[in-house]
Write a protein that holds these residues in place. Structure first.
Motif, short mmCIF file in Angstrom:
data_model
loop_
_atom_site.label_atom_id
_atom_site.label_comp_id
_atom_site.label_asym_id
_atom_site.label_seq_id
_atom_site.Cartn_x
_atom_site.Cartn_y
_atom_site.Cartn_z
N LEU A 176 74.22 -100.84 -41.05
CA LEU A 176 72.82 -100.46 -40.97
C LEU A 176 72.65 -99.26 -40.06
O LEU A 176 73.32 -99.15 -39.03
CB LEU A 176 71.97 -101.60 -40.40
CG LEU A 176 72.01 -102.97 -41.07
CD1 LEU A 176 71.21 -103.97 -40.24
CD2 LEU A 176 71.44 -102.89 -42.47
N SER A 177 71.72 -98.38 -40.44
CA SER A 177 71.27 -97.31 -39.55
C SER A 177 69.77 -97.20 -39.74
O SER A 177 69.31 -96.72 -40.78
CB SER A 177 71.96 -95.98 -39.89
OG SER A 177 71.37 -94.92 -39.15
N VAL A 178 69.01 -97.67 -38.76
CA VAL A 178 67.56 -97.72 -38.87
C VAL A 178 66.96 -96.72 -37.88
O VAL A 178 66.98 -96.95 -36.67
CB VAL A 178 67.02 -99.14 -38.60
CG1 VAL A 178 65.49 -99.16 -38.71
CG2 VAL A 178 67.64 -100.14 -39.56
N LEU A 198 73.17 -99.12 -45.50
CA LEU A 198 71.72 -99.15 -45.63
C LEU A 198 71.12 -98.30 -44.52
O LEU A 198 71.30 -98.58 -43.34
CB LEU A 198 71.20 -100.58 -45.52
CG LEU A 198 71.65 -101.56 -46.60
CD1 LEU A 198 71.14 -102.97 -46.30
CD2 LEU A 198 71.17 -101.11 -47.98
N VAL A 199 70.43 -97.24 -44.93
CA VAL A 199 69.82 -96.32 -43.98
C VAL A 199 68.30 -96.38 -44.15
O VAL A 199 67.79 -96.25 -45.27
CB VAL A 199 70.31 -94.88 -44.20
CG1 VAL A 199 69.58 -93.91 -43.27
CG2 VAL A 199 71.82 -94.79 -43.98
N ALA A 200 67.58 -96.58 -43.06
CA ALA A 200 66.13 -96.55 -43.08
C ALA A 200 65.64 -95.39 -42.24
O ALA A 200 66.06 -95.23 -41.09
CB ALA A 200 65.55 -97.86 -42.57
N VAL A 201 64.79 -94.56 -42.82
CA VAL A 201 64.23 -93.40 -42.12
C VAL A 201 62.72 -93.40 -42.31
O VAL A 201 62.21 -93.98 -43.28
CB VAL A 201 64.83 -92.08 -42.64
CG1 VAL A 201 66.32 -92.01 -42.35
CG2 VAL A 201 64.56 -91.90 -44.13
N PRO A 202 61.99 -92.75 -41.41
CA PRO A 202 60.55 -92.66 -41.60
C PRO A 202 60.20 -91.98 -42.91
O PRO A 202 60.78 -90.95 -43.27
CB PRO A 202 60.08 -91.82 -40.40
CG PRO A 202 61.15 -92.03 -39.37
CD PRO A 202 62.42 -92.15 -40.13
#
Length: 300
Positions: A176-178, A198-202
């Protein structure tokens, strides 16, 4: 770099030029193999070359080397980590947690080990990886200490991910990279060949109301497209999911949000911040589901 041993997550020595597997030992010097968790009896780590690391009282491992820090106290301050914890408890990332949890289990039904890079104080990672073998790494020792005290069943490490992730190659099923750093080559190395990033970005509209109120501008943020291109040498993007909700925040919530996202901290915006007693804000995230490129799979 070492390879994961017997499919287990293996920490590796961070001393420059070493990268040998780290084995845990108890108070009496007994070999505990790979019992890294805060709840395990391990008290120290040692590699075959004799480099040794003691566990902090709160249960985390500090593997940050002097050459890998730019200040005496690198990373986020404790006050920022606590602000993020309060926001999480208030439900700011509830929809994001649901989406990440679903994606993690869909991508890897037999998922065993999860790594959260830039994990902060750990609340989000624990919620996403509930019931799995969770490992969290961050540059901030105050953040990792909060994580270790609150969630002793996970493994928490202080390290500079931009320099190197202190894990053997192929250790994790899901990474994960949030809203955190994304060292592409290292993320690819620690994932198993069939693993998932899984990458979460604004998203483009993230906190647009707050940005307008404090900074006087709310231009769309870059979002997922820029991240997909950034990671293209190592990963192929399988899907992008938009996660959005609206929340009504009081003064304390807005102060926490400004503090935790680095926004609005300039002295020039102090007057505008002082006038904010409450605001409805859009929390928008984009989740990228990525798979490692194989050696014979050129980016394209």
């Amino acid at each position: 770099m070492s390879e994961a041993i017997d499919g287990a997550v293996t920490l590796v020595c961070p001393v420059r030029g070493c990268s040998e597997a780290l084995v845990s030992y108890g108070e009496g010097g007994e070999d505990l193999r790979f019992q890294y968790r805060a709840s395990a009896p391990a008290r120290s780590l040692r590699c075959s070359r004799g480099h040794s690391f003691d566990r902090a009282r709160s249960g985390y491992w500090n593997l940050l080397q002097p050459q890998d820090r730019r200040s005496v106290a690198p990373g986020d301050r404790k006050v920022m980590a606590l602000a993020r914890r309060r926001l999480f408890a208030g439900g700011l990332q509830e929809r994001l947690v649901e989406a990440l949890s679903t994606r993690a289990r869909e991508a890897m039904p037999a998922c065993r080990a999860v790594l959260d890079v830039g994990t902060g104080e750990g609340s989000l990672a624990v919620a996403v990886a509930r019931g799995l073998d969770l490992h969290g790494v961050d540059l901030s020792a105050p953040s990792i200490e909060l994580a270790a005290r609150a969630f002793p069943d996970a493994t928490w490490v202080v390290a500079n991910a931009d320099r190197a992730l202190p894990y053997a190659a192929g250790s994790f099923d899901v990474v994960l990279s949030v809203a955190a750093r994304r060292p592409g080559a290292e993320l690819r190395r620690v994932l198993r060949p069939a693993g998932t990033l899984l990458v979460a970005v604004p998203g483009p509209a993230d906190l647009s109301e707050l940005r307008q109120a404090v900074l006087g501008a709310s231009a769309p943020l870059p979002g997922a497209a820029a991240v997909a291109e950034e990671l293209r040498p190592w990963f192929q993007t399988l899907a992008v999911e938009d996660v959005e909700c609206r929340l009504e925040l009081d003064r304390q919530g807005l102060e926490d949000l400004l503090l935790s996202t680095y926004r609005g901290q300039r002295a020039s915006s102090a007057e505008k911040r002082a006038r904010l007693d409450g605001l409805e804000v859009t929390a928008a995230q984009q989740i990228l589901v990525l798979r490692p490129r194989q050696e014979n799979s050129p980016p394209g």
